[in-house]
Each structure stands twice: as structure tokens, then as C-alpha cells.
Write an enzyme that holds these catalytic residues in place. Structure first.
Site, short mmCIF file in Angstrom:
data_model
loop_
_atom_site.label_atom_id
_atom_site.label_comp_id
_atom_site.label_asym_id
_atom_site.label_seq_id
_atom_site.Cartn_x
_atom_site.Cartn_y
_atom_site.Cartn_z
N GLN A 127 14.75 -9.19 -3.55
CA GLN A 127 13.41 -9.77 -3.44
C GLN A 127 13.00 -10.46 -4.75
OE1 GLN A 127 10.00 -7.84 -1.31
NE2 GLN A 127 9.40 -7.26 -3.37
N GLY B 262 8.86 -5.23 -8.67
CA GLY B 262 9.74 -4.16 -9.13
C GLY B 262 11.22 -4.49 -8.92
N VAL C 160 11.08 2.87 -10.98
CA VAL C 160 10.57 4.20 -11.33
C VAL C 160 11.21 5.20 -10.37
CG1 VAL C 160 8.50 5.64 -11.52
CG2 VAL C 160 8.41 3.22 -12.17
N GLY D 267 0.81 -1.21 0.00
CA GLY D 267 0.00 0.00 0.00
C GLY D 267 0.84 1.26 0.00
N GLY E 236 5.70 3.92 -8.74
CA GLY E 236 6.42 2.65 -8.91
C GLY E 236 5.43 1.49 -8.89
N HIS E 237 4.56 1.48 -7.88
CA HIS E 237 3.52 0.44 -7.82
C HIS E 237 2.63 0.51 -9.06
CE1 HIS E 237 4.01 1.32 -3.34
NE2 HIS E 237 4.33 0.05 -3.42
N SER F 158 7.59 3.93 -0.69
CA SER F 158 6.63 4.39 0.33
C SER F 158 7.38 5.01 1.49
CB SER F 158 5.77 3.23 0.82
OG SER F 158 5.17 2.58 -0.28
N ARG F 159 8.60 4.54 1.74
CA ARG F 159 9.38 5.06 2.87
C ARG F 159 9.92 6.46 2.61
NH1 ARG F 159 10.81 -0.70 3.58
NH2 ARG F 159 10.03 -1.30 5.63
P1 AMP Z 1 6.09 -2.50 -1.53
O1 AMP Z 1 4.73 -1.90 -1.40
O2 AMP Z 1 7.20 -1.59 -1.14
O3 AMP Z 1 6.20 -3.88 -0.93
O4 AMP Z 1 6.30 -2.72 -3.08
C1 AMP Z 1 5.39 -3.48 -3.85
C2 AMP Z 1 6.00 -3.74 -5.19
O5 AMP Z 1 6.27 -2.52 -5.85
C3 AMP Z 1 7.33 -4.50 -5.10
O6 AMP Z 1 7.40 -5.46 -6.13
C4 AMP Z 1 8.34 -3.40 -5.30
O7 AMP Z 1 9.56 -3.86 -5.84
C5 AMP Z 1 7.61 -2.51 -6.29
N1 AMP Z 1 8.17 -1.16 -6.25
C6 AMP Z 1 8.39 -0.39 -5.15
N2 AMP Z 1 8.98 0.78 -5.50
C7 AMP Z 1 9.15 0.73 -6.85
C8 AMP Z 1 9.72 1.61 -7.80
N3 AMP Z 1 10.23 2.80 -7.45
N4 AMP Z 1 9.74 1.24 -9.10
C9 AMP Z 1 9.24 0.03 -9.46
N5 AMP Z 1 8.68 -0.85 -8.62
C10 AMP Z 1 8.64 -0.51 -7.32
#
Ligand code: AMP
Length: 288
Positions: free
Chosen positions: A154, A148, A177, A32, A37-38, A187-188
């Protein structure tokens, strides 16, 4: 669009989509606090699949005690509005108790790959990731699942998990992204104050300096790591957790790079916030 909170409802909806409607399912797992990026993953899922499911779950088992699980940004109302605009079919947003029922005691460990880099600094992190992804893939059984490159290690853990356990899902990895400054969206980043956010752009500048050195023929891993390290160190607010130069598939530490595909991965702290980023050099398929 429907928001689903129950494992059982999610399973039965996706079974119906697969069996009765013979449509393909794309899953985008997230925690969330959605950003572009998401959304790049959601867009690709929308393009490739008939039915798109986005999971929104801040997974407690991938956070160690003392990490930011409690304060991790959560805003399901906003995420729902964004995902409605992206024409997503279902949001799967279970509670921790729903995902981990009473007496939950089965975990998935991807050995080797999970212990280095992030795993070294965050023991148990990838056990949590591998476990939650296995549960999600078993509930939903998507044809495709989207991740991503931002979280490079991961992606390796998940590819290995899917192969080893013969899960019937194709893993799709999409590029990182970034903001105009080069800072990878995360998100951080919401934790950063204005100065820290500005300072954090040093991470990508450091990675691209190493990339340029590589383009000019530098093939010594220690030297490339040194370039990243010394560049990040020009920013007084940055504190380096690690800079690593490894084989991009096995995470084996590399000194002589030769013609290997190389992952440069970093974790850097700005104040209380820990950011990760990476670049892949000499990718054989030409992708970034
Ligand atoms: P998270 O919500 O941080 O667990 O991320 C969910 C998915 O979004 C994971 O597969 C991440 O690798 C991907 N993700 C997070 N940040 C980015 C980004 N800047 N560009 C592309 N994918 C991303």
C-alpha cells in the site's frame, strides 16, 4: 475536536486552515478500530503538523465481495475518545454515500504495483485504496499524509499515485508497531481467538529467521522464502497464502538479492482471519 461527516465541510475547514491561518495539515487515513499502530501515526502527525486530521472510513471499494467489509470492527465512539486524548483537531468520518455519491464512476488504478502480492489475491483491492486516498487527499489537501509500513505494498501504491498524479502532499511512512510477541498490530487481530493469536506470533518469528540468515550472508531469495515458509509451517494453525521476496521498491521477484533493498512479505491465514506482515532488508536509509 470536531467530527466532520460531509465532504464539503471537510474541504472548507481545511481550506480555511491552509489559507487563512497558514497552518500545516497532517492527515492520518484509517479504517478505525484504532490501535497503537494507528496511534503511532497520529503521534508523528501531531509532532510534525499544526493541525491533525484523522479519517475514519471503512472503505467499501477496497473489499471484494465475500471479504469482511460487513463484519469489519467499527467503534467510532471509542475511536473518538482515543483521538481526543491524542489532541487530534478533526475526525473525518463520512458515510459510504457521502464518499461515493450517486453515479460515482471514476476510479484510480496504479498499474503494475497493484497486481502483485495482495493485488493478486485481492483483485481490485488497490484500485479501492488508490481511489479513496485520492479523494481524501483532494478533499483535505494535507501537507503530510501518514501511512504504516505494516501495509508495505500500500505504501508503494500510494507513493506512486502521489508522484504520478502530482498531488501536493508529502507521504510519510512509519515503522510497524508490534505486540511483545512480535505480532503486528492490526484491527483484524480482533477476529483471532486466544490460541490463534498466540499461534500468529509465528509470522514475525519466521520473518526474523530470514533476517538472521540474510545477516549471515544468505543472498538467495528462494532460500529466504523457504526459511519463512518452513518456519510458518511449524505452526499447525497457520495456512500460508503467499511468501514473497521482492525488490522493495518495484516488487520485482528476486532470486539473487545482491545488494538490493529487499521486501519479504507474507500473508497467512489463521482460521477465518487473514494477516499480512513484512520486513525490509538492507534498507539504504538504515530505517527498519
Ligand atoms: P487501517 O485502519 O488498517 O487501514 O490502517 C490505517 C493506517 O495505519 C495504514 O497506513 C496502516 O498501514 C497503518 N497501520 C496499521 N497497522 C499498523 C501497525 N501495526 N503499525 C504501524 N502502522 C499500522
Amino acid at each position: 475536536m470536531e467530527i466532520i461527516n460531509r465532504r464539503q465541510r471537510m474541504s472548507s475547514v481545511s481550506r480555511k486552515v491552509r489559507r487563512e491561518q497558514d497552518r500545516t495539515i497532517g492527515l492520518v487515513p484509517t479504517m478505525g478500530a484504532l490501535h497503537d499502530g494507528h496511534l503511532s501515526l497520529v503521534r508523528e502527525a501531531r509532532r510534525l503538523c499544526d493541525v491533525v486530521i484523522v479519517s475514519v472510513f471503512v472503505n467499501p471499494t477496497q473489499f471484494a465481495p465475500g471479504e469482511d467489509f460487513e463484519r469489519y470492527p467499527r467503534d467510532l465512539t471509542k475511536d473518538t475518545a482515543v483521538l481526543t486524548d491524542y489532541n487530534v483537531d478533526y475526525i473525518f468520518a463520512p458515510s459510504p454515500e457521502e464518499m461515493y455519491p450517486k453515479n460515482f464512476s471514476t476510479y484510480v488504478t496504479v498499474e503494475g504495483l497493484s497486481e502483485q502480492l495482495e493485488g493478486n489475491v485481492r483483485p481490485g483491492h488497490f484500485r479501492g485504496v488508490a481511489t479513496v486516498v485520492t479523494i481524501l487527499l483532494n478533499i483535505i489537501r494535507p501537507d503530510f499524509a501518514f501511512f504504516g509500513q505494516k501495509d508495505a505494498q500500500q505504501t508503494l501504491v500510494i507513493r506512486r499515485l502521489v508522484r504520478d498524479l502530482a498531488l501536493d502532499t508529502e507521504v510519510v511512512i512509519l515503522p510497524t508497531v508490534r505486540e511483545a510477541s512480535g505480532l503486528a498490530l492490526s484491527s483484524r487481530n480482533a477476529y483471532l481467538n486466544e490460541e490463534e493469536r498466540h499461534a500468529a506470533a509465528i509470522i514475525y518469528r519466521a520473518l526474523t529467521r530470514a533476517e538472521s540468515a540474510y545477516a549471515e550472508g544468505e543472498r538467495n531469495g528462494t532460500k529466504l522464502a523457504g526459511i519463512v515458509r518452513s518456519t510458518v509451517e511449524t505452526e499447525p494453525r497457520a495456512r500460508i497464502d503467499y511468501v514473497s521476496v521482492t525488490d522493495a521498491d518495484t516488487l520485482e521477484k528476486l532470486d539473487k538479492l545482491n545488494d538490493r533493498t529487499v521486501l519479504i512479505a507474507v500473508a497467512v491465514r489463521f482460521g477465518q482471519t487473514r494477516l499480512i506482515d513484512n520486513l525490509v532488508l538492507n534498507r539504504k536509509d538504515g530505517a527498519k
